[in-house]
Write a protein that holds these residues in place. Structure first.
Motif, mmCIF file in Angstrom:
data_model
loop_
_atom_site.group_PDB
_atom_site.id
_atom_site.type_symbol
_atom_site.label_atom_id
_atom_site.label_comp_id
_atom_site.label_asym_id
_atom_site.label_seq_id
_atom_site.Cartn_x
_atom_site.Cartn_y
_atom_site.Cartn_z
ATOM 1 N N ILE A 1 -5.510 9.743 -42.432
ATOM 2 C CA ILE A 1 -6.490 8.678 -42.710
ATOM 3 C C ILE A 1 -7.821 8.934 -41.990
ATOM 4 O O ILE A 1 -8.883 8.860 -42.622
ATOM 5 N N TRP B 1 -11.092 3.082 -42.595
ATOM 6 C CA TRP B 1 -10.953 3.582 -41.211
ATOM 7 C C TRP B 1 -12.335 3.704 -40.560
ATOM 8 O O TRP B 1 -13.286 4.202 -41.156
ATOM 9 N N ARG B 2 -12.426 3.228 -39.298
ATOM 10 C CA ARG B 2 -13.694 3.326 -38.571
ATOM 11 C C ARG B 2 -13.548 4.181 -37.316
ATOM 12 O O ARG B 2 -14.420 4.952 -36.962
ATOM 13 N N GLY B 3 -12.433 4.019 -36.611
ATOM 14 C CA GLY B 3 -12.239 4.778 -35.370
ATOM 15 C C GLY B 3 -12.488 3.945 -34.140
ATOM 16 O O GLY B 3 -13.006 4.447 -33.135
ATOM 17 N N THR B 4 -12.101 2.679 -34.188
ATOM 18 C CA THR B 4 -12.204 1.833 -32.995
ATOM 19 C C THR B 4 -11.072 2.203 -32.031
ATOM 20 O O THR B 4 -10.058 2.776 -32.461
ATOM 21 N N PRO B 5 -11.242 1.880 -30.742
ATOM 22 C CA PRO B 5 -10.139 2.181 -29.800
ATOM 23 C C PRO B 5 -8.819 1.575 -30.262
ATOM 24 O O PRO B 5 -7.757 2.191 -30.112
ATOM 25 N N LYS B 6 -8.887 0.375 -30.846
ATOM 26 C CA LYS B 6 -7.659 -0.279 -31.316
ATOM 27 C C LYS B 6 -6.976 0.572 -32.395
ATOM 28 O O LYS B 6 -5.754 0.778 -32.360
ATOM 29 N N GLN B 7 -7.785 1.061 -33.345
ATOM 30 C CA GLN B 7 -7.191 1.877 -34.414
ATOM 31 C C GLN B 7 -6.602 3.171 -33.863
ATOM 32 O O GLN B 7 -5.509 3.572 -34.269
ATOM 33 N N TRP B 8 -7.295 3.799 -32.922
ATOM 34 C CA TRP B 8 -6.767 5.044 -32.349
ATOM 35 C C TRP B 8 -5.460 4.794 -31.601
ATOM 36 O O TRP B 8 -4.499 5.561 -31.720
ATOM 37 N N HIS B 9 -5.425 3.695 -30.811
ATOM 38 C CA HIS B 9 -4.191 3.400 -30.065
ATOM 39 C C HIS B 9 -3.026 3.128 -31.002
ATOM 40 O O HIS B 9 -1.914 3.602 -30.764
ATOM 41 N N ARG B 10 -3.309 2.333 -32.042
ATOM 42 C CA ARG B 10 -2.230 2.015 -32.979
ATOM 43 C C ARG B 10 -1.730 3.284 -33.674
ATOM 44 O O ARG B 10 -0.528 3.475 -33.849
ATOM 45 N N LEU B 11 -2.660 4.140 -34.058
ATOM 46 C CA LEU B 11 -2.258 5.380 -34.739
ATOM 47 C C LEU B 11 -1.422 6.255 -33.804
ATOM 48 O O LEU B 11 -0.357 6.769 -34.202
ATOM 49 N N GLU B 12 -1.865 6.395 -32.567
ATOM 50 C CA GLU B 12 -1.124 7.262 -31.639
ATOM 51 C C GLU B 12 0.232 6.666 -31.291
ATOM 52 O O GLU B 12 1.217 7.401 -31.174
ATOM 53 N N SER B 13 0.282 5.328 -31.145
ATOM 54 C CA SER B 13 1.584 4.689 -30.889
ATOM 55 C C SER B 13 2.516 4.899 -32.073
ATOM 56 O O SER B 13 3.700 5.229 -31.910
ATOM 57 N N ALA B 14 1.971 4.699 -33.276
ATOM 58 C CA ALA B 14 2.796 4.854 -34.477
ATOM 59 C C ALA B 14 3.314 6.286 -34.583
ATOM 60 O O ALA B 14 4.490 6.514 -34.903
ATOM 61 N N VAL C 1 -16.789 -0.486 -30.507
ATOM 62 C CA VAL C 1 -16.900 0.934 -30.139
ATOM 63 C C VAL C 1 -16.219 1.740 -31.241
ATOM 64 O O VAL C 1 -15.104 1.399 -31.667
ATOM 65 N N ILE C 2 -16.895 2.774 -31.711
ATOM 66 C CA ILE C 2 -16.326 3.615 -32.773
ATOM 67 C C ILE C 2 -16.560 5.084 -32.427
ATOM 68 O O ILE C 2 -17.668 5.466 -32.046
ATOM 69 N N SER C 3 -15.511 5.874 -32.561
ATOM 70 C CA SER C 3 -15.630 7.308 -32.276
ATOM 71 C C SER C 3 -14.805 8.092 -33.286
ATOM 72 O O SER C 3 -13.940 7.526 -33.957
ATOM 73 N N MET D 1 -9.635 0.000 -24.436
ATOM 74 C CA MET D 1 -9.739 -1.371 -24.985
ATOM 75 C C MET D 1 -8.674 -1.588 -26.066
ATOM 76 O O MET D 1 -8.368 -0.671 -26.819
ATOM 77 N N ASP D 2 -8.136 -2.789 -26.111
ATOM 78 C CA ASP D 2 -7.149 -3.177 -27.145
ATOM 79 C C ASP D 2 -5.912 -2.292 -27.150
ATOM 80 O O ASP D 2 -5.364 -1.984 -28.202
ATOM 81 N N ILE E 1 3.873 -2.813 -31.183
ATOM 82 C CA ILE E 1 4.383 -1.932 -32.248
ATOM 83 C C ILE E 1 5.767 -1.354 -31.922
ATOM 84 O O ILE E 1 6.615 -1.210 -32.808
ATOM 85 N N THR F 1 7.099 0.604 -38.528
ATOM 86 C CA THR F 1 6.003 1.194 -37.740
ATOM 87 C C THR F 1 4.772 1.406 -38.606
ATOM 88 O O THR F 1 3.649 1.039 -38.223
ATOM 89 N N LEU G 1 1.151 -0.498 -38.285
ATOM 90 C CA LEU G 1 -0.117 0.231 -38.112
ATOM 91 C C LEU G 1 -1.157 -0.277 -39.113
ATOM 92 O O LEU G 1 -2.296 -0.583 -38.737
ATOM 93 N N ALA H 1 -4.070 -2.402 -37.290
ATOM 94 C CA ALA H 1 -5.296 -1.595 -37.154
ATOM 95 C C ALA H 1 -6.365 -2.054 -38.143
ATOM 96 O O ALA H 1 -7.448 -1.481 -38.179
ATOM 97 N N TYR I 1 -20.328 0.204 -39.191
ATOM 98 C CA TYR I 1 -19.971 1.627 -39.189
ATOM 99 C C TYR I 1 -21.225 2.451 -39.444
ATOM 100 O O TYR I 1 -22.172 1.973 -40.082
#
Lengths: 455, 166
Positions: free
Chosen positions: A176, A201-214, B33-35, B47-48, B53, B110, B114, B118, B127
């Motif tokens: 993704i 998908w944007r790439g916020t810290p929340k999305q990255w954490h959820r993806l890595e946890s998943a 924050v977006i990266s 953060m967050d 999960i 899972t 996600l 997410a 964005y």
């Protein structure tokens, strides 16, 4: 072409990575169309052969009493084995946090998805009436006959479908963020398609954490599932009272063989991708060296299992078992057997055991040997045992017919075709995983050897 | 949607921007924050992080296990078939079905968690495609009109900042 910067020790920049890894999606040469046409025609020939088999009946194939399992079930076991290249290896490397896995994981996970699909087709191809394959699915049938949960074939259905579902998700979820990169770098219709695939998908810290946890959870879950799949495939044999099949080590023997052939398939795929897509800056000799060492370990493990299985049979000295044993050691099947031993044990031991030979070319040669050897191994497990059951009146021989050979070739072509098409629409190396650690404030930690870390 | 944001070439600048926004009185929930890659090396990358999960995956596994148990139990007791002298309800073979569906339940739960947590599939948020080139976006969505100037100055302070307003 990889830039000069990329060929130096400095890692490619973020923009350079985008350019290098998205190039196969943007540029298409005439070679691509020729390859797709060639592979597509072989696949079409396989489909025609299958339809011919359905229309004219199973008499067209070489499968007849008492050898009901021939090329098709050999291919089934072989492809399920090859499928262990991806998700299992990727999950293990992810859990042990091996940094060198990053360029390798997607190449590997794709093999799993496609090999499982192809492998799962074979029990259906093997059916005389494939349109009744849905009888395996548990549903409230008006015939009041439900699947027998005590049958290994039904276990196959559950295990393969669980592994396929898990592997597809394990492959798709980390794609993704890369779809988002393609979305940002494309225009027109391509932009619209990848915008839909990126799911916002944007790439916020929340999305990255959820993806890595998943991904961590899935890695934990997928490893025992992968082991169970090939153990259950081995149960198809070891649960039957057939000479040389009823073996308590068949489960781990099959799992080891599957990982063995899987790594070999992965090395071949990586070498082809490296050359064809100019990914020399990403798929480094280090990756082949590490995978070559793993292949060597698996060759030794495979050799141990084969020796163990043969030695126990030899000491048991049961007449039926020994009939099959000698068939493979010195009679009809001996040429195939010793070719298998050479390909799976002698060749990898020489090439991969000597550091000077463990180059990319050496790893690829050894891997081709292993793929051939492992296909022969599946064949030699199935056919000699069925050809020499307990009573002489059941002795027979098996000769594959053109329809089986064409279908077998078509599935190899289908695997390559699916892989080529996938690499055309999805970055074959995970861009975001390659970029991970780019912004690290401290000097990057470089993993240079299997298990070794250099600051 | 209105927004003011800065694009930063490295994690240190982005961290400074986040710190300055916090010092200006903004809550973490108000800062975006977006990266283009995980930024675990920096504080703002944490953060967050809290998530359920793992528990939801366990719940999915239990649901899968219960489904497998029910499927096997109901099938074998409602339509009993005598196979090879095995008992109608045979634990060993049924454990294979139960194991596979337990794992399937955990995996599907899972993936679903996600997608939901997410916020995948939701569009119309802040964005900038420059993120794909390695820039790090730090910004505020729907800022109060009176605070726009202050936020622009705050976001412009870290080195390498490129501030935009939409």
């Amino acid at each position: 072409m990889a830039s000069a910067t990329n060929l130096s020790l400095a890692p490619p920049s973020s923009a350079q990575m985008n350019d290098d890894l998205l190039r196969p999606l943007r540029q298409t040469s005439w070679r691509f169309y020729v390859l797709v046409a060639l592979l597509g025609s072989i696949v079409a020939a396989g489909v025609v052969a299958w339809f011919a088999q359905m229309f004219f009946g199973f008499g067209l194939s070489g499968i007849k009493w008492p050898i009901y399992w021939g090329f098709y079930i050999t291919n089934f076991v072989f492809w399920i084995g090859i499928s262990h290249a991806g998700t299992l290896i990727s999950a293990i490397l992810r859990l042990v946090q091996a940094g060198w896995r990053r360029p390798v994981t997607r190449c590997a996970e794709v093999i799993t998805a496609f090999a499982l699909m192809i492998g799962a087709m074979f029990p259906i191809i093997h059916l005389g009436r494939p349109w009744l394959a849905f009888w395996l699915i548990p549903y409230p049938s008006e015939r009041l006959i439900w699947p027998n949960f005590r049958s290994p074939l039904v276990w196959d259905f559950f295990a393969i479908n669980t592994y396929l579902t898990g592997s597809m998700l394990f492959l798709l979820l980390p794609m993704i963020p890369d779809f988002a990169v393609v979305r940002d770098k494309s225009t027109g219709l391509r932009h619209k398609i990848y915008r839909a695939l990126a799911l916002g998908w944007r790439g916020t810290p929340k999305q990255w954490h959820r993806l890595e946890s998943a991904m961590s959870i899935m890695a934990v879950a997928i490893i025992p599932v992968a082991v169970s799949v090939h153990t259950i495939v081995s149960f198809d044999f070891s649960m039957a009272p057939v000479p040389m099949w009823q073996s308590t080590i068949f489960g781990p023997y099959f799992v080891a063989g599957a990982i063995f052939s899987g790594i070999a398939g992965l090395i071949i795929a990586m070498a082809v991708l490296r050359k064809a897509l100019h990914l020399q800056a990403y798929l480094l000799p280090l990756h082949f060296d590490n995978l070559g060492k793993l292949l060597l370990v698996m060759a030794l493990l495979w050799g141990y299992f084969v020796f163990n299985e043969r030695l126990v049979t030899y000491y048991g000295n049961g007449p039926a078992e020994m009939a099959v044993f000698w068939q493979t050691q010195r009679d009809n099947y001996a040429p195939l057997y010793w070719t298998m031993v050479t390909c799976n044990f002698v060749l990898p031991l020489i090439i991969l055991g000597i550091r000077r030979f463990r180059t990319i070319t050496g790893c690829v040669i050894a891997s081709f040997g292993v793929v051939i050897g492992m296909w022969l191994e599946r064949y030699l497990i199935i056919v000699p045992s069925l050809a020499h059951k307990y009573l002489p009146y059941t002795f027979a021989s098996y000769r594959p017919q053109p329809v089986e050979i064409v279908i077998t070739c078509a599935t190899f072509a289908a695997m390559i075709l699916l892989y080529v098409l996938f690499a055309k629409v999805v970055p074959i190396i995970s861009i975001w995983e390659m970029k991970t650690g780019d912004h690290a404030p401290r000097p990057a930690v470089v993993e240079h050897e299997l298990g070794g870390v250099r600051q | 949607m209105k927004a003011v944001y800065g694009l930063y070439p490295d994690g240190s600048s982005a961290q400074q921007a986040v710190n300055r926004l916090r010092a200006a009185g903004l809550d973490d929930r108000e800062i975006t924050v977006i990266s283009s890659q995980p930024m675990d090396e920096y504080e703002f990358g944490e953060m967050d992080k809290a998530t359920w999960i793992w528990w939801i995956a366990c719940g999915g596994g239990l649901a899968g296990m219960a489904t497998a148990f029910a499927l096997a139990w109901l099938t074998e007791t409602w339509w009993p078939i005598n196979v090879g002298g095995l008992p109608t309800w045979a634990w060993w073979p049924n454990m294979i079905i139960i194991f596979e569906l337990t794992m399937l339940g955990a995996i599907v739960a899972t993936a679903a968690t996600l997608v939901v947590t997410a916020g995948l599939g939701r569009g119309g948020r802040l964005y900038d495609p420059e993120v794909s080139n390695g820039m790090i976006l730090v910004g505020v969505e729907n800022p109060p009109d009176g605070a726009l100037g202050d936020l622009q100055r705050t976001l412009a302070a870290p080195p390498g900042a490129h501030v935009k307003t939409i």
